[in-house]
Design an enzyme around this catalytic site. Structure first.
Site, mmCIF file in Angstrom:
data_model
loop_
_atom_site.group_PDB
_atom_site.id
_atom_site.type_symbol
_atom_site.label_atom_id
_atom_site.label_comp_id
_atom_site.label_asym_id
_atom_site.label_seq_id
_atom_site.Cartn_x
_atom_site.Cartn_y
_atom_site.Cartn_z
ATOM 1 N N ASP A 83 13.878 51.329 16.314
ATOM 2 C CA ASP A 83 13.178 50.202 16.921
ATOM 3 C C ASP A 83 11.745 50.588 17.285
ATOM 4 O OD1 ASP A 83 12.770 47.810 18.931
ATOM 5 O OD2 ASP A 83 14.744 47.459 18.058
ATOM 6 N N TRP A 110 11.968 48.631 12.655
ATOM 7 C CA TRP A 110 11.413 47.528 13.447
ATOM 8 C C TRP A 110 9.935 47.311 13.111
ATOM 9 C CZ3 TRP A 110 7.424 47.019 16.970
ATOM 10 C CH2 TRP A 110 7.474 45.974 17.892
ATOM 11 N N ASP A 137 17.800 38.899 23.734
ATOM 12 C CA ASP A 137 17.563 40.222 24.306
ATOM 13 C C ASP A 137 18.578 40.550 25.393
ATOM 14 O OD1 ASP A 137 15.487 41.059 22.737
ATOM 15 O OD2 ASP A 137 13.907 40.621 24.174
ATOM 16 N N GLY A 184 11.686 38.352 20.869
ATOM 17 C CA GLY A 184 12.216 38.635 22.194
ATOM 18 C C GLY A 184 13.675 38.212 22.238
ATOM 19 N N GLY A 185 14.396 38.497 21.148
ATOM 20 C CA GLY A 185 15.744 37.992 20.983
ATOM 21 C C GLY A 185 15.716 36.660 20.272
ATOM 22 N N CYS A 240 13.738 38.108 14.902
ATOM 23 C CA CYS A 240 13.801 38.380 16.338
ATOM 24 C C CYS A 240 12.536 37.827 16.974
ATOM 25 C CB CYS A 240 13.915 39.881 16.596
ATOM 26 S SG CYS A 240 14.095 40.318 18.351
ATOM 27 N N LYS A 255 13.879 44.749 11.105
ATOM 28 C CA LYS A 255 13.967 43.897 12.291
ATOM 29 C C LYS A 255 12.565 43.369 12.570
ATOM 30 C CE LYS A 255 15.261 43.794 17.190
ATOM 31 N NZ LYS A 255 15.747 44.590 18.349
ATOM 32 N N ASP A 301 10.123 41.267 14.760
ATOM 33 C CA ASP A 301 10.020 40.769 16.140
ATOM 34 C C ASP A 301 8.767 39.905 16.334
ATOM 35 O OD1 ASP A 301 10.968 40.488 18.747
ATOM 36 O OD2 ASP A 301 11.321 42.638 18.975
#
Length: 778
Positions: free
Chosen positions: A396, A441, A578, A558-559, A556, A506, A508
């Site tokens: 991450d 990430w 999150d 923040g979730g 993603c 991932k 974000d």
């Protein structure tokens, strides 16, 4: 035949297996919505429209002698501004003189076999995509399956068909194409709109919704999904009254706060009973859904791009394409409506490469290390994770640039060799040597002021000239509407992907967007900046997906801040929230399930006490909740007890055993809001109805308790089922409570008994106890 035009009545019938949608062209060329619901045969439902002269509801000029025929009360298929319809509208246009009136009438239509695709934006894919039967709209329009006409008798013959109705405002010189994609076998209709300037003047769109619909004679509730960071998609149900309800985001993302998905349902509809309509926008930026009950009791809903800050100029010959809206109808309650969305998203929205692929059980280091890691620590975590049976390791935030906290480094997508002297390749190779895949990430759309990228290109950030920007997480947002920004990100990310065996990204997006101003747009086009930002993000995702089709992207923000069907077109799963804590996740994942399938919900087992709220739960309960998602771990496996390690090994074996049942089975919510003060239960049933997996988590425990009782759904009434698996967090019960524990394994029940009489659980004690049962055909 999924699309039929009846010449005599001038009615379009859009038919699926279990639904029908009707559009009427009246004698004045007005395009009216007359029906959406269960199949009707050949009936023309325009008899439901009653001509009543209502005070202060005016008439189109040619209807001045028919005062009951008013734009203010007619059920339009696409509503406009300024021509006597005072309700919420879908389209706003400003001409060069500043006039705002638009009055759309039927011009032509096209029916063809096959599915309309959209350039540069997500869309619902054809089931035939990638096969010889698949046609793009361009190809279909050149063959005999395309019927263009002026209200002749026509029909489509395929299970997937498209209707395009072209409306025209001759004074403005505007054409509006209403596009309907009909998925007959899946009971889904998809709508979008294309607006074209055919005049010689420039016009400005002030509002451009994807759809509007007027439902006649309905007494309904609406359900929307509100929330906040770490508590997303909480269902809220309200009675529709004579006011205007709006669900919106102007944060530059679909947001944690209001998901772009709305349900209209009978006021007495339940999970298993009643009429329900769903409207899901496939868009990841600012959005707006509005609902109004008008003076005559008609319910109008519009959905599309948010109109806050929105202005889009169209020169002669230019078009504006709106995002798609996925519409579904069921008269069998909310569970059935959810099933329709789960199926279409899994099979026709998410990337096809991952539809049938078994996804690996992953472990992410974020909550295990945060920014505090180096190569040695990461490899130790990989060793421990592989020993547990994890199948992928995801590195991450913190691996790049000068990234030791969240104040620097974003935008500098090169490896921090002080932390990782062997670069990403060494970490990836070590994971592969342990038979684990490797993921990484990124946060592509963001930049820190303390970064090489910002120092070299400060104008690439979205900020107002001469004004200090609003900061979020001490970061700024890149102007994705600029090609050079997208090109830079594509080049940097590609170099990293090419440097190692990276099979997962991932992606974000950790702040809301404000100070929306683009340095490359003139003043009169700044209203285009937000949508151009979203188009740039989609372009980057599309380029990476095209170049690296086997690299899976997990969305993603923040979730769950961009948990929407638009992102799912590129990402088969999204980090659901999150908040990884199991008891909070019960409501987050339940709310998400109304529209989105379990296979899209990123869900992990994290440490206890939980890092977000400090709550303590057993690892079995955490595992049962996380299994109702894509499943993985978010912790440092080196710190686990030996007993927890053994439980995790078993959890991974169990999840892999039930993987396809969980990811593809039919999902049922078994408990209602009142019951869920006590316990929450849900179920997966296979398509064949040969097996079912039941999960239950207690939220409250009592002395002398009420027995937890549920009725199962979706089984075959005549089949005999046995329990062949039971996993429970309950090991001990208080002394002297007089409980005789049931021995569930190998007990048998008929499907009729389980669905009609139900199943009673033994009382459960302890801290958030849980149980999971597998029923299989005896």
């Amino acid at each position: 035949m999924s699309i039929i035009l009846d010449r005599s009545s001038k009615v379009f019938h859009l038919k699926t297996k279990n639904t029908e949608y009707q559009i009427k062209i009246n004698e004045y060329g007005m395009v009216l919505h007359t029906y959406y619901g269960a199949p009707l045969g050949d009936a023309d439902m325009s008899y439901l429209i009653k001509e009543i002269d209502r005070g202060f509801s005016g008439n189109s000029y040619e209807c001045r002698d028919r005062r009951g025929l008013s734009p203010d009360t007619l059920p339009f298929e696409y509503s406009t501004e300024g021509a006597g319809d005072y309700r919420i509208n879908a389209l706003g246009i400003e001409d060069p003189k500043g006039a705002r009136t638009s009055d759309l009438r039927y011009k032509s239509h096209t029916i063809y076999d096959g599915i309309y695709t959209i350039d540069n934006m997500p869309y619902v894919r054809s089931s035939y995509e990638g096969t010889s039967e698949y046609k793009t709209m361009k190809e279909a329009s050149q063959d005999d399956s395309c019927k263009e006409g002026n209200l002749g008798s026509e029909f489509s013959s395929k299970s997937e068909s498209t209707l395009v109705i072209v409306l025209e405002d001759k004074i403005l010189g505007i054409e509006v194409s209403l596009v309907y994609k009909v998925f007959e076998d899946k009971d889904i209709i998809v709508r979008s709109t294309r607006i074209t300037n055919i005049s010689s003047d420039e016009v400005t769109l002030t509002k451009a919704q994807s759809m509007s619909i007027d439902l006649l004679h309905k007494n309904m509730d609406y359900i929307h999904f509100h929330g906040r960071h770490a508590m997303e998609r909480q269902p809220e149900r309200k009675r529709l009254t004579h006011d205007i309800q709006s669900i919106r985001s102007k944060r530059g993302a679909s947001s944690h706060h209001n998901n772009p998905f709305v349900i209209l349902c009978d006021k007495d509809a339940t999970e298993d009973y009643g009429e329900c309509y769903g409207f899901m926008l496939m868009y990841s930026g600012n959005h707006l859904e509005e609902i109004e009950v008008d003076q005559a009791g008609t319910v109008r809903l519009t959905a599309g791009i948010g109109s806050d800050y929105f202005r889009w100029k169209l020169s002669c010959g230019q078009s504006f394409q709106t995002p798609e809206v996925i519409m579904a109808y069921s008269d069998k309650g909310l569970n059935d409506l959810s099933f329709l969305y789960h199926r279409i998203i899994r099979e026709n929205v998410c990337p096809r490469e991952f539809r049938d692929m078994k996804r690996p059980v992953l472990i992410n280091n974020w909550e295990g290390t945060y920014f505090d890691f180096d190569e040695k620590k990461i490899m130790e975590i990989q060793d421990a994770a592989a020993d547990l049976g994890c199948e992928m390791f995801v590195l991450d935030d913190g691996w790049f640039g000068a990234r030791n906290d969240d104040n620097a480094g974003l935008g500098d997508w090169y490896v921090n060799t002080k932390k990782l002297p062997g670069s990403i390749k060494a970490i990836a190779d070590h994971a592969n040597s342990l038979n684990m895949k490797f993921g990484l990430w990124f946060e592509p759309e963001m930049v820190n002021e303390d970064s090489d990228l910002y120092r070299n290109h400060p104008d690439w950030a979205i900020t107002d000239e001469g004004r200090d920007p609003v900061m979020g997480r001490n970061q700024l947002v890149l102007d994705m509407g600029r090609k050079e920004v997208v090109d830079y990100l594509y080049d940097m990310i590609s170099k990293i992907i090419d440097s190692a065996n990276i099979e997962y990204i991932k992606w974000d997006f950790n702040r809301s967007v404000c100070n929306v101003y683009s340095r490359v747009l003139p003043a009169d086009r700044q209203g285009e900046a937000s949508h151009r930002f979203m188009l740039g993000t989609y372009d980057l995702m599309n380029r990476l997906r095209s170049h690296y089709p086997n690299v899976m992207i997990e969305g993603c923000s923040g979730g769950g801040g961009r948990f929407d069907a638009g992102i799912m077109f590129y990402s088969p799963q999204i980090w659901c929230s999150d908040n990884s804590e199991a008891i909070d996740r019960l409501s987050i994942q339940k709310g998400t399930s109304y529209g989105y399938p379990v296979s899209t919900m990123g869900a992990h087992v994290s440490a206890s006490p939980n890092h977000q709220n400090g709550r303590q739960t057993s690892i079995i309960t955490r595992g049962i909740v996380a299994m109702s998602g894509t499943f993985g771990y978010e912790l440092d496996p080196r710190k686990l007890s030996e007993s927890d390690k053994d439980i995790i090994r078993q959890q991974i074996r169990d999840f892999n055993r039930f993987y396809f049942l969980i990811q593809k089975g039919r999902y049922f919510r078994l408990t209602d809001n009142e019951t869920e003060e006590y316990f929450v239960s849900w179920e997966f049933v296979s398509d064949s109805k040969d097996e079912a997996l039941i999960s239950l988590v207690m939220k409250d425990v009592h002395a002398n308790p009420v027995i937890p009782h549920i009725k199962l759904r979706g089984l075959d009434a005549d089949t005999v089922y046995k329990v062949d698996y039971c996993r429970s967090s309950v090991e001990d019960t208080p002394e002297d409570v007089g409980i005789r524990r049931s021995k569930l394994e190998d007990m048998t029940f008929t499907g009729a008994a389980l669905m009609n009489a139900g199943f009673a659980f033994d009382p459960m004690y302890g801290v958030y106890p849980s149980v999971q049962l597998h029923f299989t055909k005896a």
